[in-house]
Design a protein around this motif. Structure first.
Motif, short mmCIF file in Angstrom:
data_model
loop_
_atom_site.label_atom_id
_atom_site.label_comp_id
_atom_site.label_asym_id
_atom_site.label_seq_id
_atom_site.Cartn_x
_atom_site.Cartn_y
_atom_site.Cartn_z
N GLY A 80 0.82 -1.21 0.00
CA GLY A 80 0.00 0.00 0.00
C GLY A 80 0.86 1.26 0.00
N PRO A 81 1.05 1.87 1.18
CA PRO A 81 0.49 1.48 2.47
C PRO A 81 -1.02 1.67 2.49
CG PRO A 81 1.57 3.62 2.61
CD PRO A 81 1.86 3.09 1.25
N GLY A 82 -1.70 0.71 3.11
CA GLY A 82 -3.15 0.78 3.20
C GLY A 82 -3.86 -0.43 2.65
N CYS A 83 -3.11 -1.48 2.22
CA CYS A 83 -3.73 -2.67 1.66
C CYS A 83 -3.92 -3.74 2.74
CB CYS A 83 -2.88 -3.24 0.54
SG CYS A 83 -2.82 -2.21 -0.92
N ASP A 127 -3.45 -7.65 9.26
CA ASP A 127 -3.92 -6.36 8.76
C ASP A 127 -3.23 -5.25 9.54
OD1 ASP A 127 -5.59 -6.99 6.68
OD2 ASP A 127 -7.44 -6.98 7.85
N SER A 128 -2.40 -4.48 8.85
CA SER A 128 -1.61 -3.45 9.52
C SER A 128 -1.45 -2.27 8.59
CB SER A 128 -0.23 -4.02 9.90
OG SER A 128 0.58 -3.06 10.50
N PRO A 129 -1.55 -1.04 9.13
CA PRO A 129 -1.76 -0.62 10.51
C PRO A 129 -3.25 -0.57 10.86
CG PRO A 129 -1.48 1.31 9.16
CD PRO A 129 -1.32 0.12 8.24
N ALA A 370 -7.99 4.68 1.85
CA ALA A 370 -7.36 5.99 1.72
C ALA A 370 -7.52 6.81 3.00
CB ALA A 370 -7.97 6.74 0.54
N ARG A 371 -8.00 6.17 4.07
CA ARG A 371 -8.24 6.94 5.29
C ARG A 371 -7.01 7.13 6.16
NH1 ARG A 371 -12.45 2.69 8.12
NH2 ARG A 371 -11.31 0.79 7.62
N LEU A 372 -5.89 6.54 5.77
CA LEU A 372 -4.67 6.75 6.51
C LEU A 372 -4.11 8.14 6.24
CD1 LEU A 372 -2.73 3.39 5.99
CD2 LEU A 372 -4.29 3.99 7.85
#
Length: 485
Positions: A80-83, A127-129, A370-372
């Motif tokens: 991702g980050p975010g996947c 699942d991270s973060p 996309a909320r990170l």
């Protein structure tokens, strides 16, 4: 009592004690959409990494089908980050895949993945973060995170996870993943716990990764020699990070020419819905032999595009935050949808079965979020991480699908060579066909000093276990066993 009978009784006793030690409230007894016996025992649930704000990371554990008491324990992380790592779980090397013919509407049906990595190792999909997949925090500002914070939280997770499963503390432990997971897998706080790591198409260094984009596009025939020579002359051989307006204009022209390609597998069409792909192929003038490039021997659906595995996100950073953009010209977001996975993981019965929180509490499952609010607070991974850890004796396997335009393999090969290790096993097709009946020229390998190995897999895209699952299981099994390729 004869020796074979005695050994069977001992093995059964070990398995019973193993199951008894695991937290039974995390046992997965069954899954909606799957109506057969599990290949091995499965557990899933949450580990809280910050009690004050109830920040909890979700995991799914599959015990090895061979010898869970002594086989390696391997953590898998998507990028991702975010996947969400459920992407790897249902589309890559996990225990299940969606049955052929599964269509959005009813609850998708699952079947056993014949190339699951749990055949030879225990697998944890994390699942991270927090804020990704099923992981969450009740304090939403905690979705503000960074490379180092992800690694620190994952380190806390693993320490507490091994308290839940103390029987695995003596197992060999490895980190694995792909794409942007190449950044936080390599960080020191995680590496303290492991014997080594393996990463597919890894995000590593912006200069090496991005500068390989234009030469790779030319080498694979995606742009003409005239265009390549034109942009190379304007950019003086450096295609990334330039402040030269003419160079940037030429590079942008290359990106525009490739805007309709599937960034993550140049052999595959870029489409949003399977019906569109069927239409494209039905009216295609390409010969059947070309249309079948990149296929593999399995009767499970392969997504022909991947949205959101966005190492190129760094190229579009604005004020250090992740924008709503991925890929070349933003088009790769439309290469696929994850409707089946979303329908299945948003089903409340499925969530209850895997001990995940309800949608009303943590929201709908998203393959890519996309909320990170993300900060990139590490630089190159080469000298401070990869070189450091291999020098210290960690085992490392870096592998690339050779048709990935997101992290092209020439860039990966270049940074590996920049470390300066002596080549101990020259570049060659490896002979896995002796063991796995794989074509001699499907996998190429080069071995270096300090237990560093580099592989490329022919016809694979960004997510190697998705596009070439049989080959992926082959090299994974050999590497886990410490065998030469």
């Amino acid at each position: 009592m004869d020796a074979p009978t005695f050994l069977l009784l001992v093995a059964a006793a070990l398995l019973c004690s193993l199951a008894a030690a695991a937290p039974e409230e995390h046992l997965v007894a069954g899954l909606p959409g799957f109506h057969s016996a599990f290949p091995s025992k499965h557990y899933s649930g949450y580990v809280t990494v910050d009690e004050a704000i109830e920040k909890s990371l979700f995991y799914y554990l599959m015990l090895s089908e061979r010898d869970p008491a002594s086989d390696p324990m391997v953590v898998w992380l998507n990028g991702g980050p975010g996947c969400s790592s459920f992407d790897g779980f249902v589309y890559e090397n996990g225990p299940f895949n969606f049955e052929p013919g599964s269509t959005p509407g009813g609850l998708p049906k699952l079947q056993v993945n014949p190339y699951r990595w749990s055949k030879v190792s225990n697998m944890i999909y994390l699942d991270s973060p927090a804020g990704v997949g099923m992981s969450y925090s009740l304090n939403k500002p905690e979705y503000k995170t960074s490379d180092l914070k992800i690694a620190a939280d994952a380190h806390k997770f693993l320490l507490k996870w091994f308290e839940l499963y103390p029987e695995f503390q003596s197992n060999p432990f490895y980190l694995s993943g792909e794409s942007y997971a190449g950044v936080y897998i390599s960080l020191q706080s995680l590496m303290k716990l492991s014997k080594g790591y393996l990463i597919g198409n890894p995000a590593t260094d912006v200069d090496y990764d991005y500068n390989s984009f234009v030469p790779f596009a030319h080498g694979t025939g995606l742009i003409s020699t005239d265009m390549y020579e034109d942009v190379r002359a304007a950019c003086h051989g450096t295609f990334w990070g330039t402040v030269d307006d003419l160079c940037q204009e030429k590079v942008d022209r290359v990106r525009w020419e490739l805007k309709d390609l599937n960034l993550y597998n140049i052999l595959a069409p870029c489409y949003h819905h399977p019906k569109i792909q069927e239409t494209v192929f039905r009216h295609s003038s390409l010969p059947e032999s070309f249309r079948r490039l990149g296929e593999t021997e399995r009767a499970i659906p392969v997504r022909k595009g991947i949205a959101g595995r966005s190492w190129p996100l760094r190229a579009a950073l604005r004020n250090g935050r992740v924008p709503m953009w991925t890929g070349i010209g933003g088009r790769s977001l439309n290469c696929t949808s994850d409707e089946l996975a979303t329908i299945w993981l948003d089903d409340e019965d499925v969530r209850a079965a895997i001990h995940a929180k309800s949608k009303s509490l943590i929201g709908s499952w998203e393959f890519y979020t996309a909320r990170l609010d993300y900060s990139y607070d590490t630089g190159t991974m080469i000298s401070s991480y990869h070189k450091k850890f291999t020098t210290l004796g960690y085992r490392v396997l870096i592998y690339n699908g050779d048709h990935d335009l997101c992290v092209p393999f020439p860039g990966t090969e270049a940074w590996i060579k920049s470390i300066g290790y002596r080549v101990v096993d020259r570049w060659r097709p490896c002979g896995l066909e002796i063991y796995m009946h794989i074509c001699l020229r499907e996998i190429y390998t080069e071995g270096y000093d300090h237990n560093l190995t580099f592989l490329t897999i022919k016809g694979a895209g960004h997510a190697v276990p998705e596009y070439k699952p049989k080959e992926a299981l082959a090299f994974y099994s050999r590497w886990m066993a410490g065998e030469m390729f």
